[in-house]
Design a protein around this motif. Structure first.
Motif, PDB file in Angstrom:
ATOM      1  N   TYR A   1       0.788  -1.220   0.000  1.00 54.20           N
ATOM      2  CA  TYR A   1       0.000   0.000   0.000  1.00 54.20           C
ATOM      3  C   TYR A   1       0.829   1.283   0.000  1.00 54.20           C
ATOM      4  CZ  TYR A   1      -3.886  -3.076   1.204  1.00 54.20           C
ATOM      5  OH  TYR A   1      -4.830  -4.073   1.196  1.00 54.20           O
ATOM      6  N   VAL A   2       2.079   1.228   0.464  1.00 52.61           N
ATOM      7  CA  VAL A   2       2.855   2.458   0.628  1.00 52.61           C
ATOM      8  C   VAL A   2       3.988   2.531  -0.390  1.00 52.61           C
ATOM      9  CG1 VAL A   2       4.178   3.875   2.232  1.00 52.61           C
ATOM     10  CG2 VAL A   2       2.276   2.501   3.087  1.00 52.61           C
ATOM     11  N   PHE A   3       4.934   1.617  -0.284  1.00 49.93           N
ATOM     12  CA  PHE A   3       6.131   1.699  -1.128  1.00 49.93           C
ATOM     13  C   PHE A   3       5.828   1.503  -2.609  1.00 49.93           C
ATOM     14  CE2 PHE A   3       8.635   0.091   2.775  1.00 49.93           C
ATOM     15  CZ  PHE A   3       8.629   1.368   3.293  1.00 49.93           C
ATOM     16  N   SER A   4       4.789   0.737  -2.922  1.00 46.51           N
ATOM     17  CA  SER A   4       4.463   0.498  -4.333  1.00 46.51           C
ATOM     18  C   SER A   4       3.517   1.537  -4.912  1.00 46.51           C
ATOM     19  CB  SER A   4       3.821  -0.895  -4.472  1.00 46.51           C
ATOM     20  OG  SER A   4       2.612  -0.968  -3.730  1.00 46.51           O
ATOM     21  N   ASN A   5       3.110   2.502  -4.096  1.00 47.05           N
ATOM     22  CA  ASN A   5       2.178   3.538  -4.551  1.00 47.05           C
ATOM     23  C   ASN A   5       2.977   4.751  -5.025  1.00 47.05           C
ATOM     24  OD1 ASN A   5       0.189   5.552  -4.820  1.00 47.05           O
ATOM     25  ND2 ASN A   5      -1.067   4.626  -3.224  1.00 47.05           N
ATOM     26  N   GLY A   6       2.974   4.974  -6.333  1.00 46.57           N
ATOM     27  CA  GLY A   6       3.753   6.085  -6.884  1.00 46.57           C
ATOM     28  C   GLY A   6       3.262   7.443  -6.417  1.00 46.57           C
ATOM     29  N   TYR A   7       1.962   7.567  -6.192  1.00 55.16           N
ATOM     30  CA  TYR A   7       1.431   8.843  -5.717  1.00 55.16           C
ATOM     31  C   TYR A   7       1.953   9.196  -4.326  1.00 55.16           C
ATOM     32  CZ  TYR A   7      -1.872   8.818  -9.622  1.00 55.16           C
ATOM     33  OH  TYR A   7      -2.434   8.833 -10.873  1.00 55.16           O
ATOM     34  N   VAL A   8       2.145   8.182  -3.482  1.00 57.75           N
ATOM     35  CA  VAL A   8       2.689   8.443  -2.149  1.00 57.75           C
ATOM     36  C   VAL A   8       4.087   9.037  -2.254  1.00 57.75           C
ATOM     37  CG1 VAL A   8       3.472   7.354  -0.009  1.00 57.75           C
ATOM     38  CG2 VAL A   8       1.276   6.701  -1.002  1.00 57.75           C
ATOM     39  N   TRP A   9       4.886   8.516  -3.173  1.00 63.61           N
ATOM     40  CA  TRP A   9       6.246   9.038  -3.328  1.00 63.61           C
ATOM     41  C   TRP A   9       6.245  10.446  -3.913  1.00 63.61           C
ATOM     42  CZ3 TRP A   9       9.967   7.054  -0.707  1.00 63.61           C
ATOM     43  CH2 TRP A   9       9.939   5.696  -0.364  1.00 63.61           C
ATOM     44  N   LEU A  10       5.311  10.716  -4.833  1.00 65.81           N
ATOM     45  CA  LEU A  10       5.210  12.082  -5.352  1.00 65.81           C
ATOM     46  C   LEU A  10       4.824  13.059  -4.246  1.00 65.81           C
ATOM     47  CD1 LEU A  10       3.432  11.611  -8.819  1.00 65.81           C
ATOM     48  CD2 LEU A  10       5.781  12.370  -8.408  1.00 65.81           C
ATOM     49  N   LEU A  11       3.881  12.649  -3.396  1.00 64.33           N
ATOM     50  CA  LEU A  11       3.496  13.500  -2.270  1.00 64.33           C
ATOM     51  C   LEU A  11       4.662  13.694  -1.303  1.00 64.33           C
ATOM     52  CD1 LEU A  11      -0.109  12.307  -1.369  1.00 64.33           C
ATOM     53  CD2 LEU A  11       0.551  14.545  -2.217  1.00 64.33           C
ATOM     54  N   ALA A  12       5.404  12.603  -1.049  1.00 64.50           N
ATOM     55  CA  ALA A  12       6.528  12.692  -0.118  1.00 64.50           C
ATOM     56  C   ALA A  12       7.590  13.660  -0.644  1.00 64.50           C
ATOM     57  CB  ALA A  12       7.126  11.309   0.122  1.00 64.50           C
TER      58      ALA A  12
END
Length: 630
Positions: A370-381
């Motif tokens: 749910y976290v590391f594989s979510n590209g949107y999470v990394w863009l937000l980070a």
């Protein structure tokens, strides 16, 4: 009478038992038992002669027992005890000349196991722990809960605002420290960079620790320790000592938010929690708004040391105040849990939890799925990294910019201009949340992008406003605060809404850690840029990092767009039978039929499509269930 005297002796024994075993009492159970017993007496007895409390000896004995229980177990100030004493004097019938028969006495074993049983007259229904009788005491219990909720709220509001006293004190003491000790801008940058790194790591661990310890002790102790660190900071002169103490301050600053979140969850029901939480969220803006006045005044009149010592002393006093005022939960003061319905379903929830243990994913699997594989999470980070760089760059160095480059006369005047940032941040947070909820229907990214564009325009305004325009400078910094605190809040919210609920905490932790890495870059590395290239490069960095944050957010522009609701087919009935759209003609009333005719000279067979009335619905568009003709 003799029975009354026996009762008084037993109640006196109960009082001594309560005092003697105070250290061994389970606070939640005993205080709840006291409230349960008090609810019976507040109704004036059961109305019968056998249950009335009329004898003076009995009434006084019960009153003494209630007072001892309240004082020794439930605590409270002298004024609150006086109110309870007067109320019990009326409810227990002290001074009444009426005689009443006495009920059978409780055994010593019952008194020792639950002394509150001595309160309950014969004929009264047994009360479970924390229950409130149906004799009119529901309103009293609700009033008591509301009083405690107000008390808890103003305590954590004042406490968390004071955390910002000891967090931002260095910002306003730094100019005086620099001039007196001869520190360079880079040395101040090293101290500034250490704090967010320590604070980011502390936030990851403080949530776990606050669940294992009393939130009352955890928050009060953390605030008091930050006060001690600030005071010690004011007596140091070496860079190493400053760095070590400021890193420790960052660690104990993490003891503020997790206890507040836990107390807000424990004391306030779900229907009200969002409102209380929203108002509490403005406490850090309140603290950030007040500290320039306090620290700036101390630095100007007494020296930079007092810009650290005085906020530290305030934090120690506030820590003692929190320890006195806070309680971990309603059960600690004899009140039922705020979400009683949820508590009643705890057994079913436990069963469901046990049932799902076999299919529950491990922490590692949850993170990777749910976290590391979510590209949107990394863009937000990554965007959060640049947002926090800009925020920290403004809050840490704008004051020195006003003094060194703009030429503001004294630190207190510069500190006044900086107060606009926190006030603007308070309003900007509320406005951005309302805009994303009401205008953009839950879409966070467009609001963040719009606020970042406004931030860049405000930074340009601060650069070009003349120093003599004191209040226009204040307005420019107000606008910067307005537009920077909105994205700071909404990026975290957008991240929480992107992932499965089981990964929300992990996502927030990841975003927070990367954000404070950006804040640490706004320390020493940014001061290095300013020293080498000047304050023009400082503003160029702020504008460039803001633009990068916008570029990272644009691919997520349509996140949260809600599809248009499909039009519902009208309900059609005939002779009491509800009809459904015809599936054979798809609700058009016609069907296509292939019709073949004689061959032509160039074709062996001639066919064409003919549109006919649907034989299943006779062109009415609807059929009865099962495809029958209507």
């Amino acid at each position: 009478d003799g029975g009354g005297e026996a009762r008084a002796r037993e109640v006196g024994e109960a009082r001594r038992t309560m005092r003697g075993c105070k250290a061994r009492m389970v606070r939640t159970r005993e205080c709840s038992a006291f409230v349960a017993a008090r609810s019976v007496w507040s109704g004036g007895g059961d109305g019968g002669g056998g249950g009335a409390v009329g004898a003076n000896a009995k009434g006084k004995g019960l009153l003494r027992c209630a007072q001892a229980w309240r004082r020794e177990v439930c605590g409270g100030g002298a004024r609150r005890r006086a109110v309870a004493r007067r109320a019990m004097a009326v409810r227990c019938g002290v001074g009444s000349a009426a005689a009443g028969s006495d009920e059978s006495s409780d055994s010593d074993a019952e008194l020792k196991s639950s002394p509150a049983k001595a309160f309950v007259p014969a004929g009264s229904a047994a009360l479970s722990t924390g229950a409130v009788g149906a004799n009119g005491t529901d309103a009293a219990a609700a009033k008591a809960l509301r009083s405690w909720q107000v008390r808890i709220f103003y305590s954590i509001f004042m406490g968390y605002a004071t955390f910002y006293f000891t967090r931002n004190s260095f910002t306003y003491a730094a100019p005086g420290l620099r001039s007196e000790l001869g520190f360079s801008l880079e040395q101040l940058g090293i101290i500034t960079s250490i704090f967010p790194m320590a604070y980011g790591a502390s936030k990851l661990l403080a949530g776990i620790l606050s669940d294992r310890f009393s939130t009352r002790v955890f928050m009060a102790l953390g605030l008091a320790i930050t006060g001690v660190i600030n005071i010690m900071f004011g007596f140091q002169k070496s860079l190493l000592a400053f760095c070590v103490l400021w890193a420790l301050n960052g660690v104990f600053q993490g003891f503020g938010a997790p206890p507040c979140a836990k107390l807000l969850t424990t004391w306030y029901p779900k229907a009200e929690r969002g409102t209380w939480w929203g108002f509490w969220n403005t406490s850090h803006n309140t603290g950030g708004f007040l500290i320039p006045f306090l620290s700036g005044y101390c630095v100007r009149n007494f020296g930079w040391q007092y810009g650290m010592i005085v906020p530290g002393a305030v934090a120690i006093v506030m820590g003692a105040f929190l320890f006195n005022r806070l309680r971990d939960g309603p059960e600690d003061v004899g009140l039922p849990a705020v979400d009683a319905a949820d508590e009643s379903n705890s057994a079913a929830a436990a069963a469901r939890q046990k049932e799902g243990e076999s299919t529950r994913m491990s922490t590692r699997d949850t993170l990777f799925k749910y976290v590391f594989s979510n590209g949107y999470v990394w863009l937000l980070a990554l965007s959060y990294f640049f947002v926090y760089f800009v925020r920290q760059g403004i809050s840490s160095w704008a004051l020195i910019y006003l003094l060194d480059f703009k030429g503001v006369v004294n630190p207190q005047d510069a500190a006044f201009r900086m107060t606009g940032m926190e006030l603007g941040g308070l309003l900007g947070s509320l406005a951005s949340g309302y805009t994303s909820d009401k205008i953009f229907r839950g879409r966070r990214i467009p609001v963040i992008v719009g606020w970042m564009v406004g931030l860049m325009l405000s930074i340009v305004g601060l650069w070009y406003v003349p120093v003599a325009w004191r209040y226009v400078n204040w307005l420019a910094i107000f606008a910067i605060g307005f537009f920077i605190y909105g994205p700071q809040m909404l990026v975290g919210l957008a991240g929480a809404e992107l992932v499965h609920k089981s990964a929300v905490s992990s996502t927030i932790g990841l975003l927070g850690w990367i954000a404070y890495l950006g804040a640490s870059v706004a320390g020493f590395p940014l001061t290095k840029i300013v020293t080498r290239f000047g304050w023009h490069a400082y503003f160029g960095s702020l504008l460039g990092f803001s633009a990068i944050a916008v570029a990272l957010l644009l691919p997520m522009w349509r996140l949260g767009v809600r599809p248009k609701p499909a039009l519902e087919a009208p309900v059609v009935t005939r002779e009491g039978v509800q009809l459904v759209p015809c599936e054979q003609c798809a609700g058009t009333g016609t069907v296509m039929r292939l019709e073949c005719g004689p061959a032509t000279p160039t074709q062996s067979l001639s066919c064409k499509y003919v549109e006919d009335v649907c034989p299943w619905c006779n062109g009415t568009l609807y059929t009865a269930p099962g495809g029958r003709l209507p």
